[in-house]
Design an enzyme around this catalytic site. Structure first.
Site, PDB file in Angstrom:
ATOM      1  N   THR A  18      15.709 -15.284 111.898  1.00  9.84           N
ATOM      2  CA  THR A  18      14.953 -15.881 110.725  1.00  9.84           C
ATOM      3  C   THR A  18      15.848 -16.580 109.826  1.00  9.84           C
ATOM      4  O   THR A  18      15.750 -17.553 109.279  1.00  9.84           O
ATOM      5  CB  THR A  18      14.206 -14.847 110.034  1.00  9.84           C
ATOM      6  N   THR A  96      16.111  -9.849 112.276  1.00 10.92           N
ATOM      7  CA  THR A  96      15.786  -8.376 112.057  1.00 10.92           C
ATOM      8  C   THR A  96      15.024  -7.711 112.791  1.00 10.92           C
ATOM      9  O   THR A  96      15.144  -6.367 112.728  1.00 10.92           O
ATOM     10  CB  THR A  96      15.348  -8.564 110.546  1.00 10.92           C
ATOM     11  N   ASP A  97      14.408  -8.135 113.711  1.00 15.61           N
ATOM     12  CA  ASP A  97      13.374  -7.541 114.733  1.00 15.61           C
ATOM     13  C   ASP A  97      14.274  -6.408 115.397  1.00 15.61           C
ATOM     14  O   ASP A  97      13.759  -5.279 115.616  1.00 15.61           O
ATOM     15  CB  ASP A  97      12.838  -8.142 115.767  1.00 15.61           C
TER      16      ASP A  97
END
Length: 341
Positions: A18, A96-97
């Site tokens: 992201t 960040t997943d």
């Protein structure tokens, strides 16, 4: 010991995520397109820090598409670059997943002079209140700090500093998404410097052996009413298994004979699915309790959550570790003394 240079040099390596995304459709759907140089351009405050920043693009993927092989290659490349002695710290930016998993996996594969910090963003650069620039500035600050040396791989997010083994992503959208349920943050970034509050209880020792053995490790969660019919055939298809167990390490009683049989062939680890706390060893003794699982040949993960336990077991199997080595490694990694019963 190598002296910290008066003007430290930090390498920023971009993996995507992201923090690097831009809109690619009229409806606003985003994909990772920006490189680390683009990310640095959004942080003008860097010039006042006195830190020299170098960049390198490694990949441009969403966090969900990163692979174990990607992280193994990254760790090897960073280790080689550090050995040249030209950098004082490293920052990895990614989605960040999977950030909590990548950070822990890197802690098992990377050991070098330069501190390694992982960060990312919850809001893409084109959104109001984008957090990427602030997270990147804080991560570079920590990576350049002599205080970060010897702490292992760190995660820096929202001006908080976390140990790789304890950090969890606990919210799907908040910019304050990362926590460490058992310990809290190791420190904070304030007024342009790292303020260290604690040190890790256990620093993983990177695996010395080459990861040349193929190994597939499954992760199966316990849930109410699951009789184990789906679990049994899955156990026949893997080289190791992690059970995300209820509470302190409990599973349905119907699972016990299935797990006992499989544990004679493959290593099986049980971790708490709660995300905080530890597995126990002998508090409960009913069928499906932690005491039953240990006596059936399973291995307790202690404070390691199921995702990190899976990575530790995978790395151990890929390095050729036998069952005794696996048990001996899990005990201190989970900061608990349990073994096989």
């Amino acid at each position: 010991m190598t002296q910290q240079s008066p003007q430290p040099t930090v390498l920023v390596v971009g993996l995507g995520g992201t923090i690097a995304m831009t809109p690619t459709t009229k409806e606003g759907g985003a994909r990772p397109t920006l490189g680390p140089q683009d990310l640095l351009a959004a942080v003008p405050q860097l010039a006042a820090t006195g830190i020299t920043v170098k960049t390198q693009s490694f990949s441009n993927k969403p966090g969900a598409s990163l692979t174990l092989e990607d992280i193994e290659e990254l760790a090897s490349r960073l280790w080689a670059m550090d050995s040249e002695g030209s950098i004082d710290g490293i920052v990895v930016t990614q989605g960040t997943d999977t950030l909590e998993e990548t950070a822990y996996l890197l802690s098992l594969l990377y050991e070098a002079r330069a501190p390694l910090v992982v960060t990312g963003a919850m809001r893409a650069p084109f959104l109001a209140g984008a957090d990427g620039p602030a997270n990147l500035l804080a991560a570079i600050t920590v990576a350049a700090s002599p205080q970060a040396r010897g702490l292992g791989v760190l995660v820096v997010f929202n001006d908080q500093v976390f140990e790789a083994a304890r950090v969890r992503k606990a919210h799907s959208t908040s910019t304050n998404a990362f926590i460490a349920p058992d310990t809290g943050p190791l420190g904070t970034v304030a007024e342009g410097r790292l303020r260290l509050l604690a040190t890790p209880a256990h620093k993983p020792l990177p695996m010395a052996a080459a990861l040349t053995h193929p190994a597939r490790v499954g992760l199966y969660p316990a849930s109410l009413g699951d009789d184990g019919a789906l679990l049994e055939p899955l156990l026949d298809q893997v080289d190791g298994m992690v059970i995300a167990a209820f509470g302190v390490g409990h599973v349905p009683d119907t699972w016990v004979p299935i797990l006992h049989k499989a544990a004679q062939r493959i290593p099986i680890v049980f971790a708490s699915r709660t995300g905080g706390g530890t597995t126990l060893t002998h508090t409960y003794a009913f069928d499906g309790s932690e005491k039953t699982l240990l006596s059936s040949g399973l291995i307790g993960a202690g404070h390691l959550d199921p995702y990190k336990a899976r990575h530790l077991l995978t790395v151990l199997l890929r390095s050729g570790a036998d069952l005794a080595k696996i048990c001996a490694t899990f005990a201190p990694a989970g900061t608990t003394p349990e073994g096989r019963g």
